[in-house]
Design a protein around this motif. Structure first.
Motif, PDB file in Angstrom:
ATOM      1  N   VAL A 113       0.847  -1.188   0.000  1.00 21.68           N
ATOM      2  CA  VAL A 113       0.000   0.000   0.000  1.00 21.68           C
ATOM      3  C   VAL A 113       0.886   1.242   0.000  1.00 21.68           C
ATOM      4  O   VAL A 113       2.041   1.190   0.408  1.00 21.68           O
ATOM      5  N   GLY A 114       0.322   2.350  -0.434  1.00 19.93           N
ATOM      6  CA  GLY A 114       1.076   3.592  -0.502  1.00 19.93           C
ATOM      7  C   GLY A 114       0.762   4.569   0.609  1.00 19.93           C
ATOM      8  O   GLY A 114       1.358   5.645   0.669  1.00 19.93           O
ATOM      9  N   ALA A 115      -0.158   4.188   1.494  1.00 19.80           N
ATOM     10  CA  ALA A 115      -0.530   5.096   2.584  1.00 19.80           C
ATOM     11  C   ALA A 115      -1.161   4.303   3.713  1.00 19.80           C
ATOM     12  O   ALA A 115      -1.764   3.250   3.482  1.00 19.80           O
ATOM     13  N   LEU A 116      -1.029   4.849   4.915  1.00 22.28           N
ATOM     14  CA  LEU A 116      -1.630   4.236   6.099  1.00 22.28           C
ATOM     15  C   LEU A 116      -2.313   5.319   6.932  1.00 22.28           C
ATOM     16  O   LEU A 116      -1.688   6.336   7.252  1.00 22.28           O
ATOM     17  N   PRO A 117      -3.568   5.109   7.290  1.00 24.30           N
ATOM     18  CA  PRO A 117      -4.201   6.042   8.223  1.00 24.30           C
ATOM     19  C   PRO A 117      -3.492   5.957   9.582  1.00 24.30           C
ATOM     20  O   PRO A 117      -3.072   4.883  10.008  1.00 24.30           O
ATOM     21  N   VAL A 118      -3.368   7.096  10.223  1.00 21.60           N
ATOM     22  CA  VAL A 118      -2.742   7.167  11.543  1.00 21.60           C
ATOM     23  C   VAL A 118      -3.863   7.376  12.552  1.00 21.60           C
ATOM     24  O   VAL A 118      -4.636   8.336  12.448  1.00 21.60           O
ATOM     25  N   VAL A 119      -3.951   6.455  13.510  1.00 22.19           N
ATOM     26  CA  VAL A 119      -5.070   6.431  14.451  1.00 22.19           C
ATOM     27  C   VAL A 119      -4.539   6.485  15.882  1.00 22.19           C
ATOM     28  O   VAL A 119      -3.553   5.822  16.218  1.00 22.19           O
ATOM     29  N   GLU A 120      -5.220   7.278  16.688  1.00 22.80           N
ATOM     30  CA  GLU A 120      -4.902   7.361  18.122  1.00 22.80           C
ATOM     31  C   GLU A 120      -6.223   7.358  18.883  1.00 22.80           C
ATOM     32  O   GLU A 120      -7.110   8.157  18.569  1.00 22.80           O
ATOM     33  N   ASP A 121      -6.360   6.455  19.833  1.00 21.12           N
ATOM     34  CA  ASP A 121      -7.607   6.308  20.596  1.00 21.12           C
ATOM     35  C   ASP A 121      -8.815   6.143  19.671  1.00 21.12           C
ATOM     36  O   ASP A 121      -9.850   6.781  19.850  1.00 21.12           O
ATOM     37  N   ASP A 122      -8.666   5.311  18.662  1.00 15.81           N
ATOM     38  CA  ASP A 122      -9.719   5.013  17.679  1.00 15.81           C
ATOM     39  C   ASP A 122     -10.149   6.209  16.844  1.00 15.81           C
ATOM     40  O   ASP A 122     -11.180   6.172  16.175  1.00 15.81           O
ATOM     41  N   LYS A 123      -9.384   7.280  16.858  1.00 19.40           N
ATOM     42  CA  LYS A 123      -9.698   8.467  16.059  1.00 19.40           C
ATOM     43  C   LYS A 123      -8.604   8.701  15.018  1.00 19.40           C
ATOM     44  O   LYS A 123      -7.415   8.561  15.297  1.00 19.40           O
ATOM     45  N   LEU A 124      -9.021   9.070  13.826  1.00 19.96           N
ATOM     46  CA  LEU A 124      -8.093   9.391  12.754  1.00 19.96           C
ATOM     47  C   LEU A 124      -7.385  10.702  13.085  1.00 19.96           C
ATOM     48  O   LEU A 124      -8.040  11.723  13.294  1.00 19.96           O
ATOM     49  N   VAL A 125      -6.060  10.666  13.145  1.00 23.51           N
ATOM     50  CA  VAL A 125      -5.293  11.874  13.463  1.00 23.51           C
ATOM     51  C   VAL A 125      -4.358  12.277  12.332  1.00 23.51           C
ATOM     52  O   VAL A 125      -3.718  13.322  12.394  1.00 23.51           O
ATOM     53  N   GLY A 126      -4.266  11.436  11.296  1.00 21.79           N
ATOM     54  CA  GLY A 126      -3.388  11.770  10.191  1.00 21.79           C
ATOM     55  C   GLY A 126      -3.323  10.646   9.183  1.00 21.79           C
ATOM     56  O   GLY A 126      -4.025   9.647   9.279  1.00 21.79           O
ATOM     57  N   ILE A 127      -2.438  10.849   8.218  1.00 18.75           N
ATOM     58  CA  ILE A 127      -2.153   9.826   7.217  1.00 18.75           C
ATOM     59  C   ILE A 127      -0.674   9.932   6.898  1.00 18.75           C
ATOM     60  O   ILE A 127      -0.121  11.032   6.839  1.00 18.75           O
ATOM     61  N   ILE A 128      -0.031   8.786   6.740  1.00 17.89           N
ATOM     62  CA  ILE A 128       1.368   8.781   6.316  1.00 17.89           C
ATOM     63  C   ILE A 128       1.427   8.080   4.970  1.00 17.89           C
ATOM     64  O   ILE A 128       0.837   7.009   4.793  1.00 17.89           O
ATOM     65  N   THR A 129       2.099   8.717   4.037  1.00 16.65           N
ATOM     66  CA  THR A 129       2.172   8.196   2.679  1.00 16.65           C
ATOM     67  C   THR A 129       3.619   7.905   2.310  1.00 16.65           C
ATOM     68  O   THR A 129       4.559   8.358   2.980  1.00 16.65           O
TER      69      THR A 129
END
Length: 142
Positions: A113-129
């Motif tokens: 994959v080319g990207a991963l959602p960044v999650v903290e405490d079940d909340k989306l806080v970013g994306i790293i590509t």
């Protein structure tokens, strides 16, 4: 030789101002959003804003019915346009912002994959590509 991705966290490299979309949104709207924001991937949110998938630009384009214009589609054509939930990749892998960036790079290679959602405490806080990682690795090149 030390791996520079071991010394930096995902949170330091990720895009925090992440654009996401609801799973019930029609694909044409997702395409418009990706074009407007000049992005190729959208994390998909479900109930309670939990990440339930990811949608790529290629997947969205391929899902549009042939001959259906997403600009001003007729009511008949609008019914042919699928919702994001029916075409998204629901086998989404996430990472947390406090993990080393090397973890994200390993996941991207492992899961292709080319990207991963960044999650903290079940909340989306970013994306790293992959672009975030390449940008970091090439930051000191002339």
């Amino acid at each position: 030789m030390a791996n520079p991705l071991q010394d930096v966290t995902i949170g330091e490299l990720m895009t925090a101002d992440v654009v996401a979309i609801d799973q019930g949104t029609k694909v044409d709207m997702a395409l418009d959003l990706m074009r407007e924001k000049n992005i190729r991937r959208l994390p998909v949110l479900g109930r309670l804003d939990k990440v339930v998938g990811i949608l790529t630009l290629d997947e969205a384009r391929a899902a549009m019915p042939e001959g259906v214009s997403h600009y001003g589609a007729s009511a008949e054509e609008e019914r042919l346009i699928p919702e994001v939930r029916s075409i998204m990749n629901s086998q989404v892998h996430t990472v947390s912002p406090d993990q080393p960036a090397s973890r994200a790079a390993q996941f991207m290679l492992q899961f292709k994959v080319g990207a991963l959602p960044v999650v903290e405490d079940d909340k989306l806080v970013g994306i790293i590509t992959e672009s975030d990682i390449f940008r970091f690795l090439t930051r000191d090149l002339a």
